[in-house]
Design an enzyme around this catalytic site. Structure first.
Site, PDB file in Angstrom:
ATOM      1  CG  ASP A 264      -1.555   1.308   1.482  1.00  0.00           C
ATOM      2  OD1 ASP A 264      -2.267   1.791   0.590  1.00  0.00           O
ATOM      3  OD2 ASP A 264      -1.313   1.893   2.554  1.00  0.00           O
TER       4      ASP A 264
ATOM      5  CG  ASP B 271      -1.597   2.070   6.989  1.00  0.00           C
ATOM      6  OD1 ASP B 271      -1.974   1.995   5.806  1.00  0.00           O
ATOM      7  OD2 ASP B 271      -1.599   3.133   7.629  1.00  0.00           O
TER       8      ASP B 271
ATOM      9  CG  ASP C   3      -4.376  -1.401   3.072  1.00  0.00           C
ATOM     10  OD1 ASP C   3      -4.557  -1.277   1.854  1.00  0.00           O
ATOM     11  OD2 ASP C   3      -3.709  -0.603   3.745  1.00  0.00           O
TER      12      ASP C   3
END
Length: 662
Positions: free
Chosen positions: A340, A544, A548
């Site tokens: 990410d 995080d 996600d």
């Protein structure tokens, strides 16, 4: 993912999470029984070593049997009723057999191992389920519904119907997915899209349930019922990923069924056939129990677990919490890593990246920054806070501002040292119809935005004086981490982000990532991970945020950033980077690979001992003490071999790029 909290908030969140974990631990019967069995085993060992009466430590060991063995034994009997042989039942029988021939310590050790394993699995399952349920709390329970006559009514968000209009005041969470019909504001939707900067919302823009409204007042027309909001779909995706993801097992567990059947059949044959040939009952029982001891998978289980547990302990000391031995084994098979962006590769909050003064403005860069910071002192917007922090870091003390005014979703204005200073987005310049008149200035704005920067315009006494470029900042060592992972896995990492493509490409170029996928909602990230895995990759996703979580659950291995991570991400992930150091990602993967190599070596040693001892017992006359000594000796050898991974040198070797040679 989501913007990084201040350290105090992050510490409080982690403390609260730890407290919740501890509160939920003792609610699980598996944990209570496993703890009791472990304490009884320890007490029995102390009494045995201290020379206490045999009846005392025998009693403690047998009580350990009862505490830790009743549940796996019952589970095994139920499986047997369904015509399947469960390894838990086999271990209970082996433990009882060990006690029957005087080896009560060995049996108690088996009981403790399996009880602890079951407790850890139950803990992980409960924690994830609680986190998924807690995610629904992001959406408020009530919202303010407006009637056609603009009368306000507080109603449950679950009762909102498509087409109804709700009123969202400053600081409130939005109660439903919908479109803005009136008002303007900046909405923090990091949990959904991962953007580090609140998104400006005005008439016609889409908003999501659970996101946080800024300083403006919004009217939102509901477009989806509560059960179909983006937040609700994230919950469903996490649960679905957990349900459909095949139960991953340790290598030895994959052959447990056949091994169990063969072992039980052989033990029964060694007991029954000699009786049929006239052998004495005691001799037949002794041979059968000796076979069960030397052929039991205790040594094999211990051959598998020490390297993985040692690697877990070593990783934990260096800032990576791996949740189970199964996860450590999974990390050793990762072939590609997906990152990410916001809060993972980056710090998750905007920083001043540049000050650009227009020719003829009569100001220097420091003066322009000082004026902008003075005007932004009263702002709660992250961009405004970033400007003020940058000025203070540059040694500038912002002057006192008067006549401060904030226009939600647009910008601020204030009088500083007698000058009217306005700070706004380029598309929201008051009195300028959203355009920058000077062609060169317009090109500068376009170039900065194309480079992934967020641009704000500083206007002094009605004239554009310059621009401030802000951007999220990449974490230290991100480029080196990407290069290390590429060498380790022989596949370049992928960037998956909900941020805009320009910002994603700029960050990816700095980190050395070429495969960039931007503007992704949570479902899109799951699809991207599934696509990579469909092509044969075993993907480890590093993220995080709430958005996600579905992809973390569906990936071969999910890794969460501990300090900036949302509770759901931390609970869904298989491993947590507690210090937010990206360099630990390739290090823990390299360490896991070495652990797998040691597991294979230990299994060869363990099966060699078993084969020799079983052959001796079947075709010769293996004395029971010698069989026990051989069985225990193999356990000690493989245990010590695996414990080599506890050394700090093992982590240092894993953290070096040369660790890719493992």
């Amino acid at each position: 993912m989501r913007t990084s909290p201040v350290p105090e908030a992050g510490d409080a969140a982690q403390a609260q999470a730890r407290s919740a974990w501890q509160a939920g631990t003792w609610s699980l019967p598996e944990v209570r029984w496993a703890t009791a069995a472990t304490l009884l085993f320890a007490a029995g060992g102390i009494c045995q070593l201290s020379g206490a009466p045999s009846w005392l430590w025998w009693g403690l060991y047998l009580t350990c049997y009862a505490a830790g063995g009743w549940e796996p034994g019952l589970s095994g009997l139920k499986a047997l009723r369904d015509k399947t042989l469960d390894v838990d039942l086999l271990m209970v029988v082996a433990a009882i057999g060990a006690a029957a021939i005087g080896q009560v310590f060995d049996g108690a050790l088996l009981i403790v191992i399996f009880a602890t394993s079951g407790a850890l699995e139950a803990l992980a399952t409960k924690r994830t389920q609680d986190a998924v349920r807690g995610l629904l709390g992001l959406a408020p329970e009530q919202a303010t519904r407006l009637s056609e006559a603009d009368d306000e009514e507080r109603v449950a968000t679950a009762d909102l119907a498509v087409g109804e209009v709700i009123l969202v005041r400053p600081g409130e969470r939005i109660g439903a997915d919908g479109h803005v019909t009136a008002g303007a504001s900046a909405v923090d939707q990091a949990g959904i899209t991962g953007e580090s900067v609140p998104a400006d919302k005005s008439m016609g823009d889409e908003v999501f349930a659970g996101t946080v409204n800024g300083t403006g007042v919004l009217r939102v027309r509901v477009t989806r019922p509560a059960a179909e909001t983006v937040i609700a779909r994230i919950v469903a995706m996490v649960e679905q990923a957990g349900a459909t993801k095949a139960r991953t097992q340790l290598f030895i567990e994959k052959i447990e069924q056949r091994y169990s059947v063969v072992m039980v059949a052989a033990t029964a044959a060694l007991f029954v056939l000699p009786l049929a040939w006239g052998v004495a009952l005691q001799d037949a029982l002794l041979r059968a129990m000796t076979f069960m001891i030397v052929a039991s998978p205790c040594a094999v289980v211990l051959a598998t677990m020490p390297p993985l547990l040692a690697a877990m302990a070593n990783a934990s000391r260096h800032g990576v919490l791996v949740k189970s031995a199964v996860v450590m084994e999974q990390l050793g098979t990762v072939t590609q890593v997906a990152f990410d962006k916001t809060g993972t590769l980056t710090e998750g909050r905007p920083h001043l990246a540049g000050v650009h003064v227009l020719p003829g403005a009569g100001l220097g860069e420091r003066r322009l920054l000082a004026l902008a910071a003075a005007a932004e002192q009263g702002s709660e917007h992250p961009l405004g806070r970033a400007v003020v922090q940058a000025a203070r870091a540059d040694g500038l003390a912002p002057a006192h501002a008067q006549e401060f005014d904030s226009e939600p979703g647009r910008g601020v204005r204030a009088r500083v040292d007698g000058l009217l200073v306005e700070v706004a987005r380029p598309a929201h310049l008051p009195g300028n119809d959203g355009d920058v008149n000077d062609a060169s200035a317009a090109r500068l704005v376009a170039d900065l935005q194309e480079g992934g920067h967020t641009v704000v315009v500083v206007r002094v006494d009605g004239e554009v004086a310059g621009f401030l470029a802000l951007a999220d900042r990449m974490r230290p060592g991100a480029g080196e981490t990407v290069a290390h992972l590429t060498a380790l896995t022989r596949a370049a990492p992928v960037l998956l982000t909900g941020d805009n493509p320009r910002a994603a490409r700029r960050l990816a170029a700095q980190a050395g990532i070429t495969d960039v996928r931007a503007d992704l909602l949570p479902a899109d990230k799951v699809t991207a991970v599934q696509g990579l895995q469909a092509r044969g990759a075993r993907v480890a996703l590093v993220g995080d945020g709430v958005n996600d979580a579905p992809a973390l659950a569906g990936a071969h291995a999910g890794i969460a950033m501990g300090r900036t991570g949302s509770d759901l991400a931390l609970d869904t992930a298989d491993a947590v980077i507690t210090r937010d150091e990206l360099a630990t990602v390739p290090a823990v993967i390299a360490l896991a690979r070495r652990a797998r190599r040691l597991v294979v070596a230990n299994l060869v040693i363990a099966f060699t001992f078993i084969a020799v001892l079983v052959t001796w017992d079947l075709f010769g006359d293996l004395p029971l003490p010698l069989g026990v000594a051989g069985h225990e000796g193999s356990t000690v050898i493989v245990g010590l071999n695996g414990l080599r991974l506890l050394r700090n040198a093992a982590w240092r070797r894993a953290a070096q790029p040369t660790g890719a040679s493992w």
